[in-house]
Design a protein around this motif. Structure first.
Motif, PDB file in Angstrom:
ATOM      1  N   ARG A  73       1.731   2.394   1.788  1.00 46.94           N
ATOM      2  CA  ARG A  73       1.838   2.120   3.215  1.00 46.94           C
ATOM      3  C   ARG A  73       0.639   2.758   3.920  1.00 46.94           C
ATOM      4  O   ARG A  73       0.283   3.898   3.657  1.00 46.94           O
ATOM      5  CB  ARG A  73       3.121   2.748   3.764  1.00 46.94           C
ATOM      6  CG  ARG A  73       3.381   2.463   5.239  1.00 46.94           C
ATOM      7  CD  ARG A  73       4.376   3.442   5.834  1.00 46.94           C
ATOM      8  NE  ARG A  73       3.767   4.743   6.071  1.00 46.94           N
ATOM      9  CZ  ARG A  73       4.153   5.869   5.475  1.00 46.94           C
ATOM     10  NH1 ARG A  73       5.140   5.859   4.606  1.00 46.94           N
ATOM     11  NH2 ARG A  73       3.553   7.012   5.748  1.00 46.94           N
ATOM     12  N   PHE A  74       0.028   2.006   4.837  1.00 52.80           N
ATOM     13  CA  PHE A  74      -1.139   2.489   5.564  1.00 52.80           C
ATOM     14  C   PHE A  74      -0.768   2.659   7.036  1.00 52.80           C
ATOM     15  O   PHE A  74      -0.359   1.697   7.693  1.00 52.80           O
ATOM     16  CB  PHE A  74      -2.313   1.516   5.430  1.00 52.80           C
ATOM     17  CG  PHE A  74      -2.610   1.123   4.007  1.00 52.80           C
ATOM     18  CD1 PHE A  74      -2.714   2.082   3.025  1.00 52.80           C
ATOM     19  CD2 PHE A  74      -2.741  -0.210   3.653  1.00 52.80           C
ATOM     20  CE1 PHE A  74      -2.966   1.730   1.705  1.00 52.80           C
ATOM     21  CE2 PHE A  74      -2.999  -0.576   2.345  1.00 52.80           C
ATOM     22  CZ  PHE A  74      -3.113   0.407   1.362  1.00 52.80           C
ATOM     23  N   GLN A 114     -10.707   3.247   4.640  1.00 51.18           N
ATOM     24  CA  GLN A 114      -9.961   1.988   4.766  1.00 51.18           C
ATOM     25  C   GLN A 114     -10.332   0.963   3.699  1.00 51.18           C
ATOM     26  O   GLN A 114      -9.422   0.343   3.122  1.00 51.18           O
ATOM     27  CB  GLN A 114     -10.169   1.392   6.162  1.00 51.18           C
ATOM     28  CG  GLN A 114      -9.422   0.078   6.372  1.00 51.18           C
ATOM     29  CD  GLN A 114      -9.530  -0.419   7.794  1.00 51.18           C
ATOM     30  OE1 GLN A 114      -9.212   0.293   8.728  1.00 51.18           O
ATOM     31  NE2 GLN A 114     -10.015  -1.646   7.959  1.00 51.18           N
ATOM     32  N   PRO A 115     -11.625   0.727   3.373  1.00 54.06           N
ATOM     33  CA  PRO A 115     -11.921  -0.277   2.334  1.00 54.06           C
ATOM     34  C   PRO A 115     -11.308   0.076   0.983  1.00 54.06           C
ATOM     35  O   PRO A 115     -10.861  -0.820   0.251  1.00 54.06           O
ATOM     36  CB  PRO A 115     -13.453  -0.270   2.280  1.00 54.06           C
ATOM     37  CG  PRO A 115     -13.893   0.257   3.599  1.00 54.06           C
ATOM     38  CD  PRO A 115     -12.858   1.257   3.993  1.00 54.06           C
ATOM     39  N   VAL A 144      -2.259   7.436   4.020  1.00 58.03           N
ATOM     40  CA  VAL A 144      -1.564   6.574   3.056  1.00 58.03           C
ATOM     41  C   VAL A 144      -0.307   7.285   2.580  1.00 58.03           C
ATOM     42  O   VAL A 144      -0.337   8.437   2.150  1.00 58.03           O
ATOM     43  CB  VAL A 144      -2.470   6.244   1.855  1.00 58.03           C
ATOM     44  CG1 VAL A 144      -1.741   5.309   0.885  1.00 58.03           C
ATOM     45  CG2 VAL A 144      -3.776   5.621   2.319  1.00 58.03           C
ATOM     46  N   GLY A 157      -4.609  -1.336  -2.370  1.00 65.50           N
ATOM     47  CA  GLY A 157      -3.321  -1.828  -1.904  1.00 65.50           C
ATOM     48  C   GLY A 157      -2.944  -3.157  -2.540  1.00 65.50           C
ATOM     49  O   GLY A 157      -1.762  -3.492  -2.645  1.00 65.50           O
ATOM     50  N   LYS A 158      -3.945  -3.929  -2.987  1.00 66.01           N
ATOM     51  CA  LYS A 158      -3.668  -5.187  -3.685  1.00 66.01           C
ATOM     52  C   LYS A 158      -3.107  -4.944  -5.084  1.00 66.01           C
ATOM     53  O   LYS A 158      -2.448  -5.811  -5.659  1.00 66.01           O
ATOM     54  CB  LYS A 158      -4.954  -6.013  -3.790  1.00 66.01           C
ATOM     55  CG  LYS A 158      -5.570  -6.378  -2.444  1.00 66.01           C
ATOM     56  CD  LYS A 158      -6.928  -7.013  -2.630  1.00 66.01           C
ATOM     57  CE  LYS A 158      -7.625  -7.272  -1.293  1.00 66.01           C
ATOM     58  NZ  LYS A 158      -9.006  -7.806  -1.474  1.00 66.01           N
ATOM     59  N   ALA A 204      -8.539   1.943   0.535  1.00 64.87           N
ATOM     60  CA  ALA A 204      -7.092   1.767   0.674  1.00 64.87           C
ATOM     61  C   ALA A 204      -6.713   0.296   0.540  1.00 64.87           C
ATOM     62  O   ALA A 204      -5.766  -0.060  -0.180  1.00 64.87           O
ATOM     63  CB  ALA A 204      -6.642   2.320   2.029  1.00 64.87           C
ATOM     64  N   GLU A 205      -7.442  -0.570   1.222  1.00 67.03           N
ATOM     65  CA  GLU A 205      -7.106  -1.994   1.193  1.00 67.03           C
ATOM     66  C   GLU A 205      -7.365  -2.604  -0.179  1.00 67.03           C
ATOM     67  O   GLU A 205      -6.616  -3.479  -0.624  1.00 67.03           O
ATOM     68  CB  GLU A 205      -7.900  -2.713   2.273  1.00 67.03           C
ATOM     69  CG  GLU A 205      -7.462  -2.328   3.689  1.00 67.03           C
ATOM     70  CD  GLU A 205      -8.302  -2.963   4.769  1.00 67.03           C
ATOM     71  OE1 GLU A 205      -9.417  -3.449   4.444  1.00 67.03           O
ATOM     72  OE2 GLU A 205      -7.858  -2.979   5.935  1.00 67.03           O
ATOM     73  N   ARG A 206      -8.404  -2.151  -0.848  1.00 65.97           N
ATOM     74  CA  ARG A 206      -8.702  -2.678  -2.186  1.00 65.97           C
ATOM     75  C   ARG A 206      -7.591  -2.326  -3.164  1.00 65.97           C
ATOM     76  O   ARG A 206      -7.083  -3.175  -3.892  1.00 65.97           O
ATOM     77  CB  ARG A 206     -10.046  -2.117  -2.656  1.00 65.97           C
ATOM     78  CG  ARG A 206     -10.563  -2.723  -3.952  1.00 65.97           C
ATOM     79  CD  ARG A 206     -11.941  -2.175  -4.272  1.00 65.97           C
ATOM     80  NE  ARG A 206     -12.613  -2.981  -5.271  1.00 65.97           N
ATOM     81  CZ  ARG A 206     -13.054  -2.524  -6.443  1.00 65.97           C
ATOM     82  NH1 ARG A 206     -12.907  -1.249  -6.748  1.00 65.97           N
ATOM     83  NH2 ARG A 206     -13.646  -3.320  -7.298  1.00 65.97           N
ATOM     84  N   ARG A 247      -2.050   2.689  10.200  1.00 65.67           N
ATOM     85  CA  ARG A 247      -3.276   2.324  10.905  1.00 65.67           C
ATOM     86  C   ARG A 247      -3.291   2.812  12.354  1.00 65.67           C
ATOM     87  O   ARG A 247      -4.354   2.899  12.961  1.00 65.67           O
ATOM     88  CB  ARG A 247      -3.456   0.797  10.872  1.00 65.67           C
ATOM     89  CG  ARG A 247      -3.545   0.235   9.457  1.00 65.67           C
ATOM     90  CD  ARG A 247      -3.653  -1.283   9.476  1.00 65.67           C
ATOM     91  NE  ARG A 247      -3.541  -1.838   8.136  1.00 65.67           N
ATOM     92  CZ  ARG A 247      -4.561  -1.994   7.295  1.00 65.67           C
ATOM     93  NH1 ARG A 247      -5.771  -1.629   7.688  1.00 65.67           N
ATOM     94  NH2 ARG A 247      -4.397  -2.507   6.097  1.00 65.67           N
TER      95      ARG A 247
END
Length: 473
Positions: free
Chosen positions: A234-235, A220-221, A144, A227-228, A223-225, A237
């Motif tokens: 920035r991820f 990842q979960p 990240v 990220g909102k 980071a995505e949580r 991937r």
């Protein structure tokens, strides 16, 4: 048998090899006998003690609204157990927050019945714990950074870079493997900055967005949580960071019935579609940290340093604590004004200044004097106990500066009643604050703490005259 024969036999027996006794690596765990509780003992006590990662991402609620990623699953498990109770006696959860790297040790010592980390957690060799069926499978780690900066697609590009990781991060082992590959190519290793223990994974992500840290690695979960909430993240991937792992709950190895109940529950559990509704609603309104060391901020701080140092030294405190508070309150603007009464660099009210004998807070010196003396008064009257370390003491002082010392003392008393540590603000007493008054005060203390840590990382460059004096000596 004669006496000489008896003595000869005894001596020979002493030379025989003794039965081997296995010893676990590392410090000996003080686990009291009889502390293992399986499902029958838990039902009898009517309390399920759940050890959770003290990260705000993992568990907890804000004024009755769930924000922790494990909150819904744990409450559903509570309902599952109560729905299968034969005697009608209901079980309630007792949530026990611990640092992530202390969770499994606490489970072994019998401080809890179940560990629900909300993150990847790998038992160490010799730990007598049993993993549930997976909560999530094949969870990858993501690098990240911040949007607009360089992307990474190969591990070789990380050579010589620094990653900020919270204690207990699952990325530690992955970075070690990356460094082994880099060594084969004679490239400099990836550096790890293990961050201050007052910071959890979500704090590190916020500081990456704020530019204080440049890179981190998280699941990842997570980071995505976040990220909102933190849209500048920035991820990368395309970059493979180790092999994906599974996420588990954990129980003691000899709690077979509890483990079986957990697995049956997990086989049928489905997360609610609005699982993150309260999380998104609450955190989107929160203040997010900015970069306090941008050129304009450095220039302001250099001008303010003499007065901040003078009054901090007079009150026996670190001047960077005053600087961090001033950045939070006024963005280092001495002429800042608020319609509700707070004034100047420290945004102190006239009434608070008068309590410490300062009548004029319109000029910079008087404003900083009043702020420093008011903080010192709070510390002296309410938080002078030697049981508090200095970082926690300052956190309590800041909370009292924001909410009032009497209210904070009441929260400490409630924390003690609930089995939390009343001498630790971060992740302990702050849980009471989250429940009673919401995230405002918690965010306030956290923001000042992050600014302090950002300044402290650059202390040498912020104190050039002190370095010159030392070098002359």
């Amino acid at each position: 048998m004669t006496r000489p024969q008896v003595l000869l036999l005894l001596c020979c027996s002493l030379l025989l090899p003794m039965p081997a006794e296995a010893r676990l690596p590392g410090p000996v765990q003080a686990v009291a006998p009889g502390t293992v509780r399986d499902l029958a003992q838990i039902r009898s006590s009517r309390v399920l003690k759940v050890l959770v990662n003290q990260s705000r991402n993992s568990s907890g609620e804000v004024q009755g609204q769930p924000i922790g990623v494990e909150y819904h699953r744990l409450r559903a498990f509570e309902q599952y157990l109560n729905g299968h109770a034969r005697d009608g006696q209901e079980i309630t959860l007792k949530i026990i927050p611990k640092a992530k790297d202390q969770l499994l040790g606490a489970l072994q010592r019998g401080e809890g019945d179940l560990v629900a980390p909300g993150e990847l957690l790998e038992p160490q060799a010799g730990q007598a714990v049993s993993a549930s069926n997976p909560i999530r499978t094949d969870v990858p780690l993501l690098l990240v950074g911040i949007k607009g900066e360089k992307r990474y697609t190969r591990v070789e590009q990380l050579s010589g870079k620094t990653l900020a990781l919270p204690n207990g991060s699952a990325a530690g082992d992955a970075v070690s493997q990356i460094n082994q590959k880099l060594a084969l190519h004679k490239l400099p290793p990836v550096k790890i900055e293990w961050v201050d223990p007052t910071l959890a994974v979500e704090d590190v992500l916020e500081m990456v967005q704020g530019g204080i840290f440049h890179l981190t690695i998280v699941e990842q979960p997570i980071a995505e949580r976040w990220g909102k909430i933190l849209p500048k993240l920035r991820f990368d991937r395309q970059l493979l960071i180790g092999e994906p792992s599974d996420e588990f709950w954990f129980v003691r190895r000899d709690a077979a019935m509890l483990r079986a109940s957990i697995d049956r529950f997990l086989a049928t559990y489905k997360a609610p579609s609005n699982e993150d509704a309260a999380f998104l609603r609450i955190y989107r309104r929160l203040y997010q940290v900015h970069y306090p060391l941008a050129r304009a901020n450095r220039q302001r701080l250099e001008k303010l340093r003499p007065v901040l140092q003078k009054h901090a030294q007079a009150q026996g405190m670190d001047w960077l604590n005053l600087a961090a508070l001033a950045f939070k309150e006024s963005a280092l603007q001495p002429n800042a004004r608020s319609g509700s009464g707070p004034t100047g660099l420290m945004q102190i009210t006239p009434s608070a200044a008068q309590r410490v004998g300062v009548n004029d807070i319109r000029n910079l010196d008087g404003n900083v004097l009043a702020g420093a003396k008011y903080l010192a008064m709070i510390r002296r009257k309410f938080f002078a106990s030697p049981k508090l370390n200095e970082r926690e003491r300052m956190a309590f002082v800041l909370a009292a500066y924001n909410m009032g010392p009497e209210r904070v003392q009441g929260m400490r008393a409630e924390a003690r009643r609930r089995g939390l540590n009343p001498n630790q603000w971060f992740f302990q007493v702050e849980r009471i604050a989250m429940e009673q008054v919401g995230m405002g005060a918690v965010s306030y203390v956290n923001s000042v703490n992050k600014y302090y840590l950002a300044f402290d990382r650059e202390r040498e460059s912020l104190e050039p005259q002190e370095r010159e004096v030392v070098s002359r000596k």
